[in-house]
Design a protein around this motif. Structure first.
Motif, PDB file in Angstrom:
ATOM      1  N   PRO A   1      11.568  59.908  58.623  1.00  0.00           N
ATOM      2  CA  PRO A   1      12.401  59.891  59.831  1.00  0.00           C
ATOM      3  C   PRO A   1      11.510  59.740  61.058  1.00  0.00           C
ATOM      4  O   PRO A   1      10.444  60.351  61.135  1.00  0.00           O
ATOM      5  CB  PRO A   1      13.078  61.265  59.811  1.00  0.00           C
ATOM      6  CG  PRO A   1      13.021  61.704  58.383  1.00  0.00           C
ATOM      7  CD  PRO A   1      11.743  61.141  57.831  1.00  0.00           C
ATOM      8  N   GLY A   2      11.917  58.913  61.992  1.00  0.00           N
ATOM      9  CA  GLY A   2      11.108  58.767  63.196  1.00  0.00           C
ATOM     10  C   GLY A   2      11.287  57.431  63.873  1.00  0.00           C
ATOM     11  O   GLY A   2      11.784  56.468  63.278  1.00  0.00           O
ATOM     12  N   LYS A   3      10.864  57.404  65.135  1.00  0.00           N
ATOM     13  CA  LYS A   3      10.944  56.202  65.947  1.00  0.00           C
ATOM     14  C   LYS A   3       9.538  55.776  66.368  1.00  0.00           C
ATOM     15  O   LYS A   3       8.546  56.330  65.900  1.00  0.00           O
ATOM     16  CB  LYS A   3      11.825  56.459  67.174  1.00  0.00           C
ATOM     17  CG  LYS A   3      13.258  56.846  66.840  1.00  0.00           C
ATOM     18  CD  LYS A   3      14.078  57.088  68.104  1.00  0.00           C
ATOM     19  CE  LYS A   3      15.507  57.478  67.763  1.00  0.00           C
ATOM     20  NZ  LYS A   3      16.323  57.723  68.987  1.00  0.00           N
ATOM     21  N   HIS A   4       9.476  54.797  67.265  1.00  0.00           N
ATOM     22  CA  HIS A   4       8.207  54.260  67.752  1.00  0.00           C
ATOM     23  C   HIS A   4       7.697  55.164  68.877  1.00  0.00           C
ATOM     24  O   HIS A   4       7.690  54.794  70.054  1.00  0.00           O
ATOM     25  CB  HIS A   4       8.434  52.830  68.260  1.00  0.00           C
ATOM     26  CG  HIS A   4       7.250  51.929  68.118  1.00  0.00           C
ATOM     27  ND1 HIS A   4       6.803  51.449  66.906  1.00  0.00           N
ATOM     28  CD2 HIS A   4       6.402  51.409  69.044  1.00  0.00           C
ATOM     29  CE1 HIS A   4       5.760  50.665  67.093  1.00  0.00           C
ATOM     30  NE2 HIS A   4       5.483  50.633  68.388  1.00  0.00           N
ATOM     31  N   THR A   5       7.254  56.368  68.495  1.00  0.00           N
ATOM     32  CA  THR A   5       6.905  57.385  69.484  1.00  0.00           C
ATOM     33  C   THR A   5       5.615  58.092  69.101  1.00  0.00           C
ATOM     34  O   THR A   5       5.196  58.084  67.940  1.00  0.00           O
ATOM     35  CB  THR A   5       8.015  58.448  69.591  1.00  0.00           C
ATOM     36  OG1 THR A   5       8.103  59.153  68.336  1.00  0.00           O
ATOM     37  CG2 THR A   5       9.360  57.816  69.924  1.00  0.00           C
ATOM     38  N   TRP A   6       5.033  58.763  70.094  1.00  0.00           N
ATOM     39  CA  TRP A   6       3.808  59.533  69.835  1.00  0.00           C
ATOM     40  C   TRP A   6       4.071  60.724  68.919  1.00  0.00           C
ATOM     41  O   TRP A   6       3.184  61.127  68.157  1.00  0.00           O
ATOM     42  CB  TRP A   6       3.179  59.980  71.151  1.00  0.00           C
ATOM     43  CG  TRP A   6       2.266  58.938  71.707  1.00  0.00           C
ATOM     44  CD1 TRP A   6       2.505  58.102  72.758  1.00  0.00           C
ATOM     45  CD2 TRP A   6       0.966  58.593  71.215  1.00  0.00           C
ATOM     46  NE1 TRP A   6       1.439  57.256  72.950  1.00  0.00           N
ATOM     47  CE2 TRP A   6       0.479  57.535  72.026  1.00  0.00           C
ATOM     48  CE3 TRP A   6       0.161  59.058  70.181  1.00  0.00           C
ATOM     49  CZ2 TRP A   6      -0.773  56.950  71.825  1.00  0.00           C
ATOM     50  CZ3 TRP A   6      -1.086  58.478  69.981  1.00  0.00           C
ATOM     51  CH2 TRP A   6      -1.536  57.442  70.793  1.00  0.00           C
ATOM     52  N   ASP A   7       5.251  61.295  68.980  1.00  0.00           N
ATOM     53  CA  ASP A   7       5.560  62.389  68.054  1.00  0.00           C
ATOM     54  C   ASP A   7       5.401  61.917  66.612  1.00  0.00           C
ATOM     55  O   ASP A   7       4.849  62.632  65.764  1.00  0.00           O
ATOM     56  CB  ASP A   7       6.993  62.891  68.280  1.00  0.00           C
ATOM     57  CG  ASP A   7       7.122  63.734  69.538  1.00  0.00           C
ATOM     58  OD1 ASP A   7       6.088  64.215  70.041  1.00  0.00           O
ATOM     59  OD2 ASP A   7       8.259  63.904  70.019  1.00  0.00           O
ATOM     60  N   TYR A   8       5.881  60.713  66.343  1.00  0.00           N
ATOM     61  CA  TYR A   8       5.756  60.175  64.988  1.00  0.00           C
ATOM     62  C   TYR A   8       4.292  59.910  64.643  1.00  0.00           C
ATOM     63  O   TYR A   8       3.818  60.267  63.563  1.00  0.00           O
ATOM     64  CB  TYR A   8       6.567  58.886  64.842  1.00  0.00           C
ATOM     65  CG  TYR A   8       6.395  58.280  63.466  1.00  0.00           C
ATOM     66  CD1 TYR A   8       7.193  58.685  62.409  1.00  0.00           C
ATOM     67  CD2 TYR A   8       5.380  57.356  63.213  1.00  0.00           C
ATOM     68  CE1 TYR A   8       7.005  58.175  61.133  1.00  0.00           C
ATOM     69  CE2 TYR A   8       5.180  56.839  61.943  1.00  0.00           C
ATOM     70  CZ  TYR A   8       5.997  57.250  60.909  1.00  0.00           C
ATOM     71  OH  TYR A   8       5.795  56.760  59.646  1.00  0.00           O
ATOM     72  N   TRP A   9       3.543  59.282  65.546  1.00  0.00           N
ATOM     73  CA  TRP A   9       2.172  58.869  65.232  1.00  0.00           C
ATOM     74  C   TRP A   9       1.225  60.056  65.084  1.00  0.00           C
ATOM     75  O   TRP A   9       0.356  60.044  64.211  1.00  0.00           O
ATOM     76  CB  TRP A   9       1.665  57.906  66.314  1.00  0.00           C
ATOM     77  CG  TRP A   9       2.508  56.674  66.410  1.00  0.00           C
ATOM     78  CD1 TRP A   9       3.076  55.976  65.374  1.00  0.00           C
ATOM     79  CD2 TRP A   9       2.923  56.008  67.604  1.00  0.00           C
ATOM     80  NE1 TRP A   9       3.805  54.914  65.848  1.00  0.00           N
ATOM     81  CE2 TRP A   9       3.733  54.905  67.214  1.00  0.00           C
ATOM     82  CE3 TRP A   9       2.686  56.216  68.962  1.00  0.00           C
ATOM     83  CZ2 TRP A   9       4.298  54.028  68.140  1.00  0.00           C
ATOM     84  CZ3 TRP A   9       3.251  55.350  69.884  1.00  0.00           C
ATOM     85  CH2 TRP A   9       4.045  54.265  69.472  1.00  0.00           C
ATOM     86  N   VAL A  10       1.388  61.069  65.921  1.00  0.00           N
ATOM     87  CA  VAL A  10       0.522  62.249  65.800  1.00  0.00           C
ATOM     88  C   VAL A  10       0.771  62.942  64.467  1.00  0.00           C
ATOM     89  O   VAL A  10      -0.165  63.380  63.783  1.00  0.00           O
ATOM     90  CB  VAL A  10       0.751  63.216  66.983  1.00  0.00           C
ATOM     91  CG1 VAL A  10       0.024  64.537  66.749  1.00  0.00           C
ATOM     92  CG2 VAL A  10       0.265  62.578  68.290  1.00  0.00           C
ATOM     93  N   ASN A  11       2.031  63.020  64.061  1.00  0.00           N
ATOM     94  CA  ASN A  11       2.353  63.593  62.758  1.00  0.00           C
ATOM     95  C   ASN A  11       1.797  62.724  61.634  1.00  0.00           C
ATOM     96  O   ASN A  11       1.230  63.227  60.654  1.00  0.00           O
ATOM     97  CB  ASN A  11       3.869  63.729  62.617  1.00  0.00           C
ATOM     98  CG  ASN A  11       4.275  64.295  61.272  1.00  0.00           C
ATOM     99  OD1 ASN A  11       3.961  65.439  60.942  1.00  0.00           O
ATOM    100  ND2 ASN A  11       4.979  63.494  60.475  1.00  0.00           N
ATOM    101  N   SER A  12       1.929  61.421  61.779  1.00  0.00           N
ATOM    102  CA  SER A  12       1.446  60.498  60.755  1.00  0.00           C
ATOM    103  C   SER A  12      -0.065  60.577  60.582  1.00  0.00           C
ATOM    104  O   SER A  12      -0.583  60.450  59.463  1.00  0.00           O
ATOM    105  CB  SER A  12       1.849  59.067  61.124  1.00  0.00           C
ATOM    106  OG  SER A  12       1.318  58.139  60.208  1.00  0.00           O
ATOM    107  N   LEU A  13      -0.774  60.792  61.679  1.00  0.00           N
ATOM    108  CA  LEU A  13      -2.232  60.838  61.604  1.00  0.00           C
ATOM    109  C   LEU A  13      -2.715  61.939  60.660  1.00  0.00           C
ATOM    110  O   LEU A  13      -3.718  61.767  59.959  1.00  0.00           O
ATOM    111  CB  LEU A  13      -2.826  61.042  62.998  1.00  0.00           C
ATOM    112  CG  LEU A  13      -4.356  61.059  63.074  1.00  0.00           C
ATOM    113  CD1 LEU A  13      -4.953  59.751  62.568  1.00  0.00           C
ATOM    114  CD2 LEU A  13      -4.814  61.342  64.501  1.00  0.00           C
ATOM    115  N   ASP A  14      -2.005  63.061  60.611  1.00  0.00           N
ATOM    116  CA  ASP A  14      -2.380  64.136  59.687  1.00  0.00           C
ATOM    117  C   ASP A  14      -2.418  63.629  58.247  1.00  0.00           C
ATOM    118  O   ASP A  14      -3.350  63.914  57.488  1.00  0.00           O
ATOM    119  CB  ASP A  14      -1.384  65.298  59.789  1.00  0.00           C
ATOM    120  CG  ASP A  14      -1.537  66.089  61.071  1.00  0.00           C
ATOM    121  OD1 ASP A  14      -2.621  66.034  61.675  1.00  0.00           O
ATOM    122  OD2 ASP A  14      -0.569  66.766  61.472  1.00  0.00           O
TER     123      ASP A  14
END
Length: 296
Positions: free
Chosen positions: A262-275
């Motif tokens: 779940p997620g959009k083109h946002t920093w919330d998504y990318w910071v979580n993805s980086l983990d």
């Protein structure tokens, strides 16, 4: 009275000594905290190809200073997206913490709005050469890295996701691991966006040139052997092109991780993805550890 004075003086001396010792301990603690902490540097690297300097952030883990001076470290090159800069990832994500957690040097280059390929029409936008050759050479010569593709990973978000796969797949002798977060992996679907036409010319004037610079079209030439991770959000603008990339890799039987969250083109998504991508690369580096000694 004399005994009382002597005892008083002894107590005062003891208190003073205790205070001095406490201050000494505080100073030692401060020195340790100052020396043994992650370090974030901003370095400008000269590009011979573009004839100008490019800024980069380099994040060094605490082990780099606290551990043996003979120790070497793997490197993650982390790319920003369109309209971004080398400052984006350090400002948005806890890179010092992640660098220390995984014992990795993290390098964030300024890719401007280049899409991380060498523009055939703009000599000031030659970022494929810059990142894959000039920057890697600088980092290997100025930091204690393993100068081998097996200890290098490259990842990025959006434009940087396209760039990470583009650079890794075109330069497997430089990067053995790669990751894309919400990557714009098929630029032909977006001919009017994000200054791509400033790098390649108008799509309608040369669709073949555009197709040859779309990372999805590199899949037929890929060979197994790299560690690849790709993810995107269900509500992301690049969801469909990432799904198509996954299907192309499956048809070619190229091993890879593919995740939709779940997620959009946002920093919330990318910071979580980086983990998740950091964990993936950590496992890849461990799997490639046999190459470390010969690369030092």
């Amino acid at each position: 009275m004399k005994h009382f004075t002597i005892i008083t003086l002894m107590l005062l001396c003891a208190l003073a000594a205790g205070s001095t010792a406490a201050r000494g301990q505080e100073n030692v603690a401060t020195q340790v905290a100052t020396v043994y902490r992650p370090q974030t540097d901003t370095v400008e690297v000269q590009s011979a190809k573009m004839k100008r300097g490019i800024k980069n952030v380099v994040v060094v883990p605490v082990q780099y200073y606290a551990g043996p001076a003979s120790e070497h470290y793997p490197v993650l090159y982390l790319l920003h997206g369109a309209w971004g800069s080398y400052r984006d990832w350090p400002r948005k994500a806890p890179l010092e913490q992640l660098a220390t957690q995984y014992g990795v040097i993290i390098v964030c280059p300024d890719g401007q709005d280049s899409w991380y390929f060498d523009s055939p029409i703009d000599p000031t936008m030659q970022f494929e050469t810059y990142v894959s050759k000039e920057l890697v050479s600088y980092i290997d010569s100025h930091y204690r890295t393993y100068p081998t593709p097996y200890m290098r990973a490259i990842a990025g978000l959006s434009m940087g996701g396209h760039g990470a796969l583009w650079l890794a797949w075109r330069h497997p002798d430089t990067f053995n691991s790669c990751g894309s977060m919400s990557g714009g992996v098929d630029i032909t679907k977006f001919p009017g966006n994000w200054k791509i036409k400033d790098r390649l010319g108008k799509y309608e004037d040369n669709p073949q040139l555009w197709a040859s610079h779309a990372v999805i079209n590199l899949v037929p030439s890929l060979q197994p052997g790299q560690h690849i991770t790709i993810d995107d959000g269900y509500d992301d603008i690049f969801y469909q092109v990432n799904l198509a990339l996954h299907q192309a890799l499956m048809e070619r039987k190229i091993p890879h991780d593919f995740t939709i969250r779940p997620g959009k083109h946002t920093w919330d998504y990318w910071v979580n993805s980086l983990d998740y991508q950091m964990l993936f690369f950590s496992k890849a580096f461990k799997a490639n550890a046999q190459h470390c000694q010969q690369a030092k």
